[in-house]
Design an enzyme around this catalytic site. Structure first.
Site, mmCIF file in Angstrom:
data_model
loop_
_atom_site.group_PDB
_atom_site.id
_atom_site.type_symbol
_atom_site.label_atom_id
_atom_site.label_comp_id
_atom_site.label_asym_id
_atom_site.label_seq_id
_atom_site.Cartn_x
_atom_site.Cartn_y
_atom_site.Cartn_z
ATOM 1 N N LEU A 46 7.272 20.930 71.428
ATOM 2 C CA LEU A 46 8.396 20.000 71.616
ATOM 3 C C LEU A 46 8.200 19.297 72.949
ATOM 4 O O LEU A 46 7.795 19.935 73.928
ATOM 5 C CB LEU A 46 9.706 20.818 71.665
ATOM 6 C CG LEU A 46 10.980 20.058 72.037
ATOM 7 C CD1 LEU A 46 11.621 19.458 70.786
ATOM 8 C CD2 LEU A 46 11.996 20.951 72.716
ATOM 9 N N HIS B 184 29.348 21.903 84.397
ATOM 10 C CA HIS B 184 27.918 21.554 84.434
ATOM 11 C C HIS B 184 27.064 22.806 84.197
ATOM 12 O O HIS B 184 26.071 22.758 83.486
ATOM 13 C CB HIS B 184 27.554 20.923 85.779
ATOM 14 C CG HIS B 184 28.252 19.615 86.032
ATOM 15 N ND1 HIS B 184 28.324 18.617 85.092
ATOM 16 C CD2 HIS B 184 28.920 19.139 87.117
ATOM 17 C CE1 HIS B 184 29.001 17.586 85.596
ATOM 18 N NE2 HIS B 184 29.376 17.875 86.820
ATOM 19 N N SER C 15 21.713 6.595 87.008
ATOM 20 C CA SER C 15 21.602 5.891 88.286
ATOM 21 C C SER C 15 22.993 5.565 88.848
ATOM 22 O O SER C 15 23.136 5.296 90.031
ATOM 23 C CB SER C 15 20.753 4.621 88.132
ATOM 24 O OG SER C 15 21.084 3.922 86.951
ATOM 25 N N SER D 180 26.311 3.644 78.430
ATOM 26 C CA SER D 180 26.266 3.989 79.863
ATOM 27 C C SER D 180 24.885 3.816 80.490
ATOM 28 O O SER D 180 24.425 4.673 81.255
ATOM 29 C CB SER D 180 26.768 5.427 80.090
ATOM 30 O OG SER D 180 28.088 5.571 79.646
ATOM 31 N N ASP E 200 27.828 14.509 77.579
ATOM 32 C CA ASP E 200 29.029 14.130 78.340
ATOM 33 C C ASP E 200 30.182 15.083 78.031
ATOM 34 O O ASP E 200 30.290 15.601 76.916
ATOM 35 C CB ASP E 200 29.415 12.675 77.997
ATOM 36 C CG ASP E 200 30.385 12.096 79.012
ATOM 37 O OD1 ASP E 200 30.508 12.649 80.130
ATOM 38 O OD2 ASP E 200 31.030 11.075 78.687
HETATM 39 C C1 IPE Z 1 26.592 9.418 81.349
HETATM 40 O O1 IPE Z 1 27.768 10.121 81.520
HETATM 41 C C2 IPE Z 1 25.498 10.022 82.164
HETATM 42 C C3 IPE Z 1 25.145 11.402 81.843
HETATM 43 C C4 IPE Z 1 25.559 12.135 80.849
HETATM 44 C C5 IPE Z 1 24.176 11.966 82.732
HETATM 45 P P1 IPE Z 1 28.935 9.578 82.461
HETATM 46 O O2 IPE Z 1 30.078 10.497 82.253
HETATM 47 O O3 IPE Z 1 28.461 9.411 83.846
HETATM 48 O O4 IPE Z 1 29.218 8.148 81.825
HETATM 49 P P2 IPE Z 1 30.372 7.082 82.093
HETATM 50 O O5 IPE Z 1 30.221 6.622 83.502
HETATM 51 O O6 IPE Z 1 31.685 7.755 81.854
HETATM 52 O O7 IPE Z 1 30.120 6.005 81.092
HETATM 53 C C1 IPE Z 2 28.324 14.781 81.964
HETATM 54 O O1 IPE Z 2 29.586 15.328 82.080
HETATM 55 C C2 IPE Z 2 27.365 15.339 82.974
HETATM 56 C C3 IPE Z 2 26.942 14.390 84.017
HETATM 57 C C4 IPE Z 2 27.249 13.125 84.079
HETATM 58 C C5 IPE Z 2 26.087 14.919 85.053
HETATM 59 P P1 IPE Z 2 30.668 14.655 83.005
HETATM 60 O O2 IPE Z 2 30.578 15.253 84.364
HETATM 61 O O3 IPE Z 2 30.565 13.179 82.950
HETATM 62 O O4 IPE Z 2 32.012 15.137 82.298
HETATM 63 P P2 IPE Z 2 33.354 14.310 82.126
HETATM 64 O O5 IPE Z 2 33.006 13.024 81.451
HETATM 65 O O6 IPE Z 2 33.910 14.100 83.490
HETATM 66 O O7 IPE Z 2 34.199 15.206 81.278
HETATM 67 MG MG MG Z 3 31.429 11.770 81.780
#
Ligand code: IPE
Ligand code: IPE
Ligand code: MG
Length: 260
Positions: free
Chosen positions: A137, A43, A72, A200, A26
């Site tokens: 792995l 990303h 999801s 999450s 995240d």
């Molecule tokens: C959780 O991250 C999902 C992934 C890293 C793929 P999010 O950024 O979507 O989580 P929430 O919604 O803030 O909890």
């Molecule tokens: C996690 O990073 C990647 C995905 C959920 C795909 P975020 O896109 O949630 O990054 P923040 O939380 O907005 O910084």
């Molecule tokens: Mg996020």
């Protein structure tokens, strides 16, 4: 209740390397925003951190790594971001699959991939097939994955395969083979980058007794040093699985700890 009513496993040695590390990657969006870049740049940069993590895991001798790539709930994001994430998934998979294979890495994807476009579904299946016998792995990518979905799909698959179970009590051991990672050990260490302290809807079933590590480091900045820090934190924990500390010391004190 008898002890075997719970699936939770034998106690690993104190100070050992975690066998299975699960990561919520995240903070990509915030990383990009801090640099005045579009979210997709975060990303993209995040994929470099995946490469570093895989290398770090191999160097440390961690045999299973599971990464949350798309939840999801992430369909709720702006359509443009979702579509760019899908495109990135395709590009990275195409670009990296041969390198993964050369490095003896088995790729597995968990989640409801039936919701993805057909070319992506095909790419996922062929990548899994190509690498299925690799042993260094196991890299599991959770894509369109949700912990609640996983438990429900497992229950539905169990009842479909064994309809006579319907009027009996279903046990953990009945259900486990149908869970997305039923063939893998449960995660020992969970890492979430980006500062949030929540699950999450990641691996709800499998994280029952996993050690949790939260860090403010944003995913694109996460490197091998951060991984070692998380593993060191894990090694300092006493896993008790419901027992007392005295019982654990008697049964699992290691002869030598695995220093990193
Ligand atoms: C959780 O991250 C999902 C992934 C890293 C793929 P999010 O950024 O979507 O989580 P929430 O919604 O803030 O909890
Ligand atoms: C996690 O990073 C990647 C995905 C959920 C795909 P975020 O896109 O949630 O990054 P923040 O939380 O907005 O910084
Ligand atoms: Mg996020």
């Amino acid at each position: 209740m008898s002890d075997n009513s719970s699936s939770t496993l034998a106690i690993p040695e104190v100070g050992s390397i975690p066998k299975h590390v699960a990561v919520i990657m995240d903070g990509n969006g915030r990383w990009a925003r801090n640099k005045l870049l579009p979210r997709i740049a975060g990303h993209r940069k995040g994929t470099d951190a995946v490469r570093a993590l895989v290398k770090g895991a191999i160097d440390l001798g961690i045999p299973y790594v599971t990464l949350f790539a798309f939840s999801s709930e992430n369909w709720r994001r702006p359509a443009e971001e979702v579509s760019m994430l899908m495109q990135l998934f395709i590009t990275v998979l195409k670009k990296e699959i041969n390198r993964l294979h050369r490095n003896n890495i088995r790729l597995k994807v968990i989640g409801d991939i039936s919701q993805f476009d057909l070319p992506l579904q095909d790419l996922i299946r062929s990548s899994e097939q190509l690498t299925q016998d690799n042993t260094q792995l196991t890299l599991t990518i959770a894509a369109n994955y949700g912990g609640r979905w996983d438990i429900l799909q497992a229950m539905n698959a169990l009842l479909k395969a064994e309809p006579n179970k319907e009027d009996k009590m279903i046990t953990e051991n009945d259900l486990m083979p149908y869970l997305s990672m039923g063939d893998l050990p449960e995660p020992d260490l969970f890492i979430r980058t980006g500062g949030e302290k929540r699950i999450s809807n990641f691996l709800l079933w499998q994280l029952a007794y996993t050690e949790l590590f939260f860090t403010d480091t944003l995913w694109p900045d996460f490197n091998e040093v951060n991984l070692r820090e998380a593993v060191l934190s894990y090694q300092s924990r006493e896993r008790r699985f419901g027992r007392t500390s005295e019982q654990v010391i008697q049964t699992s004190w290691p002869s030598v700890s695995t220093a990193i």
